[in-house]
Design a protein around this motif. Structure first.
Motif, PDB file in Angstrom:
ATOM      1  N   PRO A 110       4.461  14.301 -13.885  1.00 53.74           N
ATOM      2  CA  PRO A 110       3.851  14.183 -12.551  1.00 53.74           C
ATOM      3  C   PRO A 110       3.185  12.831 -12.345  1.00 53.74           C
ATOM      4  CG  PRO A 110       3.173  16.220 -13.639  1.00 53.74           C
ATOM      5  CD  PRO A 110       3.875  15.402 -14.662  1.00 53.74           C
ATOM      6  N   ALA A 111       2.481  12.359 -13.369  1.00 57.17           N
ATOM      7  CA  ALA A 111       1.811  11.070 -13.244  1.00 57.17           C
ATOM      8  C   ALA A 111       2.838   9.958 -13.058  1.00 57.17           C
ATOM      9  CB  ALA A 111       0.958  10.803 -14.477  1.00 57.17           C
ATOM     10  N   TYR A 141       5.733  10.123 -11.756  1.00 61.38           N
ATOM     11  CA  TYR A 141       6.304  10.160 -10.400  1.00 61.38           C
ATOM     12  C   TYR A 141       5.392   9.416  -9.420  1.00 61.38           C
ATOM     13  CZ  TYR A 141       7.505  11.582  -5.791  1.00 61.38           C
ATOM     14  OH  TYR A 141       7.818  11.528  -4.461  1.00 61.38           O
ATOM     15  N   VAL A 142       4.103   9.726  -9.457  1.00 64.04           N
ATOM     16  CA  VAL A 142       3.171   9.088  -8.526  1.00 64.04           C
ATOM     17  C   VAL A 142       3.137   7.578  -8.784  1.00 64.04           C
ATOM     18  CG1 VAL A 142       0.776   8.953  -7.774  1.00 64.04           C
ATOM     19  CG2 VAL A 142       1.801  11.164  -8.264  1.00 64.04           C
ATOM     20  N   LEU A 187       4.019   3.951  -6.265  1.00 63.65           N
ATOM     21  CA  LEU A 187       2.952   3.013  -5.902  1.00 63.65           C
ATOM     22  C   LEU A 187       3.565   1.673  -5.500  1.00 63.65           C
ATOM     23  CD1 LEU A 187       0.337   3.683  -8.713  1.00 63.65           C
ATOM     24  CD2 LEU A 187       0.028   4.112  -6.280  1.00 63.65           C
ATOM     25  N   PRO A 188       2.823   0.845  -4.773  1.00 66.28           N
ATOM     26  CA  PRO A 188       3.325  -0.496  -4.467  1.00 66.28           C
ATOM     27  C   PRO A 188       3.612  -1.246  -5.755  1.00 66.28           C
ATOM     28  CG  PRO A 188       1.289  -0.062  -3.276  1.00 66.28           C
ATOM     29  CD  PRO A 188       1.500   1.095  -4.191  1.00 66.28           C
ATOM     30  N   ARG A 229       5.642  19.396   0.490  1.00 65.60           N
ATOM     31  CA  ARG A 229       5.581  18.296  -0.462  1.00 65.60           C
ATOM     32  C   ARG A 229       6.010  18.776  -1.853  1.00 65.60           C
ATOM     33  NH1 ARG A 229      -0.548  16.724   0.256  1.00 65.60           N
ATOM     34  NH2 ARG A 229      -0.124  14.562  -0.212  1.00 65.60           N
ATOM     35  N   LEU A 271       9.489  17.992  -4.186  1.00 67.01           N
ATOM     36  CA  LEU A 271       9.432  17.525  -5.575  1.00 67.01           C
ATOM     37  C   LEU A 271      10.284  18.397  -6.473  1.00 67.01           C
ATOM     38  CD1 LEU A 271       5.734  16.541  -6.298  1.00 67.01           C
ATOM     39  CD2 LEU A 271       7.745  15.099  -6.164  1.00 67.01           C
ATOM     40  N   VAL A 310       5.256  13.117  -1.688  1.00 65.98           N
ATOM     41  CA  VAL A 310       3.892  13.607  -1.736  1.00 65.98           C
ATOM     42  C   VAL A 310       3.009  12.975  -0.689  1.00 65.98           C
ATOM     43  CG1 VAL A 310       3.720  14.438  -4.067  1.00 65.98           C
ATOM     44  CG2 VAL A 310       3.585  12.010  -3.621  1.00 65.98           C
ATOM     45  N   THR A 311       3.461  11.916  -0.057  1.00 59.87           N
ATOM     46  CA  THR A 311       2.576  11.295   0.917  1.00 59.87           C
ATOM     47  C   THR A 311       3.399  10.503   1.904  1.00 59.87           C
ATOM     48  OG1 THR A 311       0.706   9.860   1.264  1.00 59.87           O
ATOM     49  CG2 THR A 311       2.251   9.172  -0.414  1.00 59.87           C
ATOM     50  N   LEU A 351      -0.977   5.034  -0.881  1.00 59.92           N
ATOM     51  CA  LEU A 351      -1.685   5.699  -1.969  1.00 59.92           C
ATOM     52  C   LEU A 351      -2.914   4.915  -2.404  1.00 59.92           C
ATOM     53  CD1 LEU A 351       1.221   6.832  -4.261  1.00 59.92           C
ATOM     54  CD2 LEU A 351      -0.551   8.270  -3.297  1.00 59.92           C
ATOM     55  N   VAL A 352      -2.773   3.569  -2.363  1.00 58.85           N
ATOM     56  CA  VAL A 352      -3.908   2.769  -2.805  1.00 58.85           C
ATOM     57  C   VAL A 352      -4.909   2.711  -1.666  1.00 58.85           C
ATOM     58  CG1 VAL A 352      -4.619   0.512  -3.628  1.00 58.85           C
ATOM     59  CG2 VAL A 352      -2.381   1.414  -4.242  1.00 58.85           C
ATOM     60  N   ARG A 397      -6.337  13.490   1.835  1.00 61.50           N
ATOM     61  CA  ARG A 397      -4.919  13.218   2.049  1.00 61.50           C
ATOM     62  C   ARG A 397      -4.163  13.175   0.732  1.00 61.50           C
ATOM     63  NH1 ARG A 397      -5.644   8.167   5.993  1.00 61.50           N
ATOM     64  NH2 ARG A 397      -6.042   9.278   7.927  1.00 61.50           N
ATOM     65  N   HIS A 398      -4.852  12.771  -0.321  1.00 56.93           N
ATOM     66  CA  HIS A 398      -4.130  12.447  -1.558  1.00 56.93           C
ATOM     67  C   HIS A 398      -4.539  13.305  -2.743  1.00 56.93           C
ATOM     68  CE1 HIS A 398      -2.254   9.085   0.362  1.00 56.93           C
ATOM     69  NE2 HIS A 398      -3.420   8.611   0.736  1.00 56.93           N
ATOM     70  N   LEU A 426      -3.171  15.798  -4.001  1.00 57.06           N
ATOM     71  CA  LEU A 426      -2.048  16.171  -4.850  1.00 57.06           C
ATOM     72  C   LEU A 426      -1.705  15.035  -5.820  1.00 57.06           C
ATOM     73  CD1 LEU A 426       0.075  18.227  -5.589  1.00 57.06           C
ATOM     74  CD2 LEU A 426       1.541  17.309  -3.803  1.00 57.06           C
ATOM     75  N   GLU A 427      -1.666  13.791  -5.299  1.00 57.13           N
ATOM     76  CA  GLU A 427      -1.383  12.653  -6.175  1.00 57.13           C
ATOM     77  C   GLU A 427      -2.442  12.528  -7.259  1.00 57.13           C
ATOM     78  OE1 GLU A 427      -1.291  12.647  -2.998  1.00 57.13           O
ATOM     79  OE2 GLU A 427       0.260  11.348  -2.160  1.00 57.13           O
ATOM     80  N   MET A 455      -1.943  15.003  -9.863  1.00 62.96           N
ATOM     81  CA  MET A 455      -0.777  14.736 -10.702  1.00 62.96           C
ATOM     82  C   MET A 455      -1.044  13.629 -11.718  1.00 62.96           C
ATOM     83  SD  MET A 455       2.161  15.017  -7.776  1.00 62.96           S
ATOM     84  CE  MET A 455       3.649  14.739  -8.704  1.00 62.96           C
TER      85      MET A 455
END
Lengths: 292, 314
Positions: free
Chosen positions: A110-111, A113-114, A118-119, A199, A203, B13-14, B18-19, B37-38, B40-41, B44
């Motif tokens: 899960p981590a 994936y997030v 990310l940018p 969401r 996934l 998820v969004t 995120l940042v 909003r976040h 879930l992230e 995770m």
């Protein structure tokens, strides 16, 4: 005149586009000899391990060792494969390896994936810092971990060893999984979201199936890492044994044939798994990391 | 800011960045809005980061703490460091670790480049050769050490092969401290680690575009010149990565040294373990901190010296 001028160019061209190794030229002979020599030297230690494991102690400790297998005997194997000897360490090793692999995936996937969403800049920063945790020598972590786990009663337990192995495995697994999730197109998730999937539904139903091969590879990495570990086991297991630990104890006591037999037992599943993994450990897999 | 982030990616998820924005702390309710909003992230990511924090960073900090306090009284002191640098066992461990790293990594890089160049050519049997080369990658490090027992022993195969080749007459005793012991341990490390070097260098070689070679061939560059002036500079990122990864692992070498020589040839990691085993957690921690220091100094020095020079040359 123009024809003769073009003439000497032909062999020059041929050397440029020549593909070496097609056909058997004399200059390739050296190449083949080198390849055979390297291959032989790389396989020799495994052959010697197997050879010693099927030799009697007297043959294995002879002043001049023989290159070929003489007087083949399965006596070492029969003795050590008895359940009283191999059973408990094998159980520990298997439980800890599977436990580590499953927990590593559950925590890291899960981590990862997030992180993969990310940018770019943040993502590289996190992945690089995960890789740089490799700079910590394991003993600097294992010493306090051992004293903490002793006070928590986690020594000599499978759970304690699993938790210790996760320390080393998680960054590696997260790194592999970020690479896996990165290449899954985001459009798929968008269209699934448009279709009204939640969401978590997106996934589980869209992302997870696409990531399964990568997750399997990461899981096998974690399994191997745990199966091979001696360092945390030697710190945390005092009365119980894992397979690497029992191999080490036999090595420090010096019965060479037993060490060889345990080594073969330890190495065989690993070599088989690595051969399977080779489909995925393509060099291209690492090239992304090299190009940075 | 928010718009750009939303169009840049739209993960499941969004659909918002995120940042958090830089002023999220100052905006009234900004933080709680970001979290709602976040969540879930955050849920995770949290397990991984908490685990790494509590089971990796906290223990490292604990080791630093142990290394600077006196056993028993908990007074801040440099005594642990003073004590270990005066122990001959520690000096041996320090020198052995440096020697094994220098010998092992040098051999691995040279042989790794040779094998990678061979694999970069297309030839019949390449797949089989590649499989054979990668076999030691899967062998447990401990087993690599155990296998080497049968080579470097007094009656081992290394002596036997050298005798059959007529290089030595009398068997050499390899398992002793000094250069021979370092070489024996580096040899086991070489067998185990060369495949990784090959993989990384091969990836680098395959990333080099083929037309550069063709251009060099038309210019009349010979094989060696081509290798030295075209391949090596283009391969530099891969070489750096392989060398740093390998050197870090060689500094941390444990299993192989322990199985091959136990306390007879101490290295930094095994010194820490045996010292901890003897009940000296504080001096063991001091040695572990010094090992970390060695690794960090090496990596920084390498990046500054080699990478800077390469940039200047470019």
């Amino acid at each position: 005149m123009s024809v003769t001028a073009a003439e000497p160019q032909a062999p020059e061209q041929a050397t440029v586009v020549r593909e070496p190794g097609r056909g058997f030229a004399w200059e390739n002979l050296g190449f083949w000899l080198l390849a055979i020599l390297i291959g032989g030297v790389l396989l020799l230690p495994l052959y010697v391990l197997f050879k010693v494991s099927v030799s009697s102690l007297a043959d294995a400790t002879a002043p001049r060792p023989s290159y070929l297998i003489e007087n083949l005997t399965w006596e070492n194997w029969q003795r050590l494969l008895a359940w009283e000897i191999i059973g408990p360490p094998l159980q520990h090793s298997l439980i800890v390896a599977f436990g580590t692999a499953i927990l590593a995936i559950l925590i890291a996937a899960p981590a990862a994936y997030v992180i993969s969403r990310l940018p770019r800049g943040t993502r590289y920063l996190i992945v690089l810092s995960l890789l740089f945790t490799r700079m910590f020598p394991e003993v600097i972590i294992a010493t306090p971990i051992a004293s903490n786990f002793f006070s928590w009663g986690l020594n000599d337990t499978n759970l304690g060893l699993i938790m210790a192995h996760l320390i080393r495995t998680l960054p590696l697994v997260a790194w592999v999984l970020v690479g896996t999730f990165e290449v899954i197109p985001r459009d798929l998730e968008e269209s699934s979201a448009v279709d009204g999937a939640g969401r978590i539904g997106t996934l589980v139903r869209i992302v997870l199936p696409l990531a399964l091969p990568g997750i399997a590879v990461a899981g096998i990495f974690a399994w191997l890492d745990s199966w091979n570990d001696l360092l945390y086991a030697i710190y945390l297991f005092l009365t119980e044994r894992t397979l690497p630990l029992i191999t080490y104890y036999y090595a420090s006591r010096g019965t060479v044939t037993d060490v060889a037999t345990f080594s073969v037992i330890l190495a065989v599943p690993v070599i088989l798994l690595t051969l399977v993994l080779q489909r995925w450990i393509r060099s291209g897999y690492l090239s992304g990391a090299v190009k940075g | 800011m928010a718009r750009r982030g939303a169009t840049e990616y739209a993960p499941a998820v969004t659909n918002r960045p995120l940042v958090p924005a830089k002023d999220v702390w100052r905006r009234p309710g900004g933080l709680s809005r970001w979290f709602s909003r976040h969540w879930l992230e955050v849920a995770m990511v949290a397990p991984l980061f908490l685990y790494v924090f509590f089971f990796m960073l906290v223990p490292v900090a604990q080791s630093f703490y142990f290394s600077f306090v006196e056993a028993g009284t908990q007074n801040v002191t440099l005594g642990n460091y003073r004590e270990i640098v005066n122990r001959s066992q520690f000096k041996d461990a320090f020198i052995n670790t440096l020697g094994i790293t220098a010998i092992g990594v040098t051999m691995e890089m040279v042989i790794g480049i040779v094998i990678a160049l061979m694999l970069a050519r297309g030839f019949r049997g390449r797949g089989l050769f590649r499989s054979i080369v990668l076999v030691p990658l899967g062998v447990p490090t401990l087993v690599a050490g155990a296998a080497m027992l049968y080579f470097i022993g007094f009656n081992g195969y290394l002596n036997e092969i050298l005798r059959d080749l007529g290089i030595i007459d009398v068997p050499v005793y390899w398992q002793q401290s000094g250069f021979r012991g370092m070489f024996a341990i580096a040899l086991a490390d070489l067998w185990k680690a060369t495949p990784l070097v090959v993989l990384i260098l091969l990836a680098g070689l395959e990333a080099i575009p083929g037309d550069i070679y063709e251009a060099a061939g038309i210019d009349g560059a010979g094989g060696w010149q081509k290798f030295w002036h075209h391949t090596i500079p283009l391969l530099m990122p891969a070489i750096t990565m392989a060398l740093i990864l390998r050197a870090i692992d060689a500094f941390r070498i444990f299993d192989i040294a322990l199985v091959l020589a136990g306390q007879a040839i101490p290295v930094m990691s095994s010194f820490v373990y045996f010292d901890y085993q003897a009940g000296n957690t504080n001096t063991a921690s001091a040695a572990a901190v010094l090992l970390l220091f060695m690794i960090v100094v090496f990596v920084i020095a390498y990046i500054f010296l080699v990478e800077r020079r390469a940039e200047v040359e470019r």
